[in-house]
Scaffold this active site. Structure first.
Site, PDB file in Angstrom:
ATOM      1  CE  LYS A  28      61.033  52.527  54.629  1.00 26.99           C
ATOM      2  NZ  LYS A  28      60.988  51.136  54.276  1.00 26.99           N
ATOM      3  CB  CYS A  29      59.776  56.337  45.999  1.00 25.81           C
ATOM      4  SG  CYS A  29      59.251  57.416  44.656  1.00 25.81           S
ATOM      5  N   GLY A  30      56.661  55.635  45.491  1.00 27.39           N
ATOM      6  CA  GLY A  30      55.745  55.001  44.561  1.00 27.39           C
ATOM      7  C   GLY A  30      56.434  54.536  43.287  1.00 27.39           C
ATOM      8  CG  LEU A  31      58.122  57.128  40.826  1.00 26.00           C
ATOM      9  CD1 LEU A  31      58.928  58.339  40.391  1.00 26.00           C
ATOM     10  CD2 LEU A  31      57.145  56.710  39.754  1.00 26.00           C
ATOM     11  CB  THR A  32      60.328  51.812  45.201  1.00 26.14           C
ATOM     12  OG1 THR A  32      60.545  53.011  45.962  1.00 26.14           O
ATOM     13  CG2 THR A  32      61.329  50.761  45.635  1.00 26.14           C
TER      14      THR A  32
END
Length: 181
Positions: free
Chosen positions: A35-39
Site C-alpha cells: 500500500k505504498c506509492g512505490l508498490t
C-alpha cells in the site's frame, strides 16, 4: 560472526529457511509493501527476476510494515495481493521488521554491510519531512523498496534508495558486475 546466508528467515508460507538456499546466486533483497506509492516497483522487480534468474539472480521480497503502516496484511493476504496484482513469482518471505528495536538480524547485517544507499536518499528524506514525517537516517532503511545487492559469496556490494527503480541503469550495472564476478 554470522554471515548473511546463515541468518534464519521464514518463507512467506511459514517454512524456516535461510539465504543459504540461494548460495551461489546474486541476490537483490528488497523490503516491500503493498500500500505504498512505490508498490508498482513490484512489476519491475518481477520483470528483472524473470529476465535474469537464468543468469543466477534471485530477487527476494521481505514485506515490512515499518513505514506508514503500508503493509498491514497477513502473509496470506500479501501472497494474494502479489499474485493477483503483479503476478509475482520471485521468492517472498514472511513479514519482518527492517528498522527499530525489533529489526530482523538480516536487515541489521544488510545495513551494516552497506550503510548508505546510492541514489539521492537525502532528497527523499526532504520529501518525507515535507509530509510532516521524521525520516530515518543512515544506516537505517529509509522507506519501502530499498534494495540491497548481495554477491555470490554473500557480501553486500550495493544499496539503492527506495526511489531508484529496479530497472535503473545504476542497478542494472551493479547486477551485471555482480553476476560477472
Amino acid at each position: 560472526m554470522t554471515t548473511i546466508q546463515d541468518i534464519p528467515v521464514n518463507t512467506i508460507t511459514g517454512e524456516p529457511t535461510s539465504l543459504a538456499a540461494f548460495a551461489g546466486s546474486v541476490l537483490l533483497v528488497v523490503n516491500v509493501a503493498s500500500k505504498c506509492g512505490l508498490t508498482p516497483q513490484y512489476e519491475a522487480l518481477e520483470k528483472l527476476y524473470e529476465a535474469r534468474k537464468g543468469e543466477g539472480l534471485a530477487v527476494l521480497g521481505f514485506p515490512a510494515n515499518n513505514f506508514g503502516a503500508q503493509e498491514p496484511g497477513t502473509d496470506e493476504e500479501i501472497v494474494e495481493f502479489c499474485s493477483t496484482s503483479y503476478s509475482v513469482q520471485f521468492p517472498m518471505f514472511s513479514k519482518i521488521s527492517v528498522v527499530g528495536e525489533d529489526q530482523h538480524p538480516l536487515y541489521a547485517a544488510l545495513t551494516t554491510g552497506a550503510p548508505r544507499a546510492a541514489g539521492d536518499p537525502d532528497a527523499f528524506r526532504e520529501k518525507l519531512r515535507g509530509y510532516g514525517m521524521t525520516p530515518n537516517e543512515d544506516p537505517d532503511v529509509l522507506w519501502n523498496f530499498e534494495k540491497f545487492l548481495v554477491d555470490r559469496q554473500g557480501n553486500v556490494v550495493a544499496r539503492f534508495a527506495p526511489t531508484i527503480t529496479p530497472d535503473d541503469p545504476i542497478v542494472v550495472a551493479a547486477i551485471d558486475a555482480a553476476l560477472a564476478g
